[in-house]
Write a protein that holds these residues in place. Structure first.
Motif, PDB file in Angstrom:
ATOM      1  N   LEU A   9       0.863  -1.174   0.000  1.00 37.21           N
ATOM      2  CA  LEU A   9       0.000   0.000   0.000  1.00 37.21           C
ATOM      3  C   LEU A   9       0.900   1.223   0.000  1.00 37.21           C
ATOM      4  O   LEU A   9       1.777   1.355   0.860  1.00 37.21           O
ATOM      5  CB  LEU A   9      -0.897  -0.004   1.244  1.00 37.21           C
ATOM      6  N   TYR A  31      -5.801   6.208   9.805  1.00 37.41           N
ATOM      7  CA  TYR A  31      -6.475   5.458   8.744  1.00 37.41           C
ATOM      8  C   TYR A  31      -5.807   4.126   8.461  1.00 37.41           C
ATOM      9  O   TYR A  31      -6.480   3.136   8.154  1.00 37.41           O
ATOM     10  CB  TYR A  31      -6.595   6.297   7.470  1.00 37.41           C
ATOM     11  N   LEU A  32      -4.498   4.046   8.579  1.00 38.38           N
ATOM     12  CA  LEU A  32      -3.821   2.758   8.417  1.00 38.38           C
ATOM     13  C   LEU A  32      -4.194   1.798   9.539  1.00 38.38           C
ATOM     14  O   LEU A  32      -4.411   0.605   9.300  1.00 38.38           O
ATOM     15  CB  LEU A  32      -2.309   2.952   8.343  1.00 38.38           C
ATOM     16  N   LEU A  35      -7.539   0.450   8.805  1.00 43.15           N
ATOM     17  CA  LEU A  35      -7.447  -0.598   7.803  1.00 43.15           C
ATOM     18  C   LEU A  35      -7.054  -1.928   8.445  1.00 43.15           C
ATOM     19  O   LEU A  35      -7.667  -2.967   8.176  1.00 43.15           O
ATOM     20  CB  LEU A  35      -6.435  -0.218   6.724  1.00 43.15           C
ATOM     21  N   SER A  38      -9.938  -3.369  10.337  1.00 44.82           N
ATOM     22  CA  SER A  38     -10.970  -3.941   9.468  1.00 44.82           C
ATOM     23  C   SER A  38     -10.560  -5.297   8.924  1.00 44.82           C
ATOM     24  O   SER A  38     -11.412  -6.123   8.610  1.00 44.82           O
ATOM     25  CB  SER A  38     -11.288  -2.988   8.314  1.00 44.82           C
ATOM     26  N   ARG A  39      -9.261  -5.530   8.824  1.00 42.94           N
ATOM     27  CA  ARG A  39      -8.775  -6.802   8.279  1.00 42.94           C
ATOM     28  C   ARG A  39      -8.659  -7.895   9.328  1.00 42.94           C
ATOM     29  O   ARG A  39      -8.912  -9.042   9.053  1.00 42.94           O
ATOM     30  CB  ARG A  39      -7.409  -6.596   7.611  1.00 42.94           C
ATOM     31  N   THR A  44     -11.413  -0.902  16.674  1.00 43.97           N
ATOM     32  CA  THR A  44     -11.070   0.275  15.876  1.00 43.97           C
ATOM     33  C   THR A  44     -10.499   1.363  16.780  1.00 43.97           C
ATOM     34  O   THR A  44     -10.930   1.534  17.920  1.00 43.97           O
ATOM     35  CB  THR A  44     -12.290   0.816  15.115  1.00 43.97           C
TER      36      THR A  44
END
Length: 69
Positions: A9, A31-32, A35, A38-39, A44
């Protein structure tokens, strides 16, 4: 069990100059981490843990110190 796909990325923020590092840097890190969460299903992150908490760190990475910083 199938293999987990991998990749790279790359991110850029153009036009901000180094004077925005204290604001942009914490946002990219947030934001990373979102990510990743979310994976892998981890909790969060809270944006307030990144900004303004990390502003001084990212400003210190800049080769120039903006006026008034």
């Amino acid at each position: 069990m199938s293999p987990i796909p991998t990749g790279r990325l790359f991110g850029t923020a153009s036009g901000n100059g180094t004077d925005m590092a204290g604001d942009v840097g914490p946002g990219w890190e947030y934001y990373l981490d979102m990510l990743v969460a979310s994976r892998d299903g981890s909790p969060t992150p809270d944006f307030h843990d990144y900004h303004p908490a990390m502003q001084a760190y990212y400003r210190g990475l800049s080769p120039e110190t903006p006026n008034g910083a």
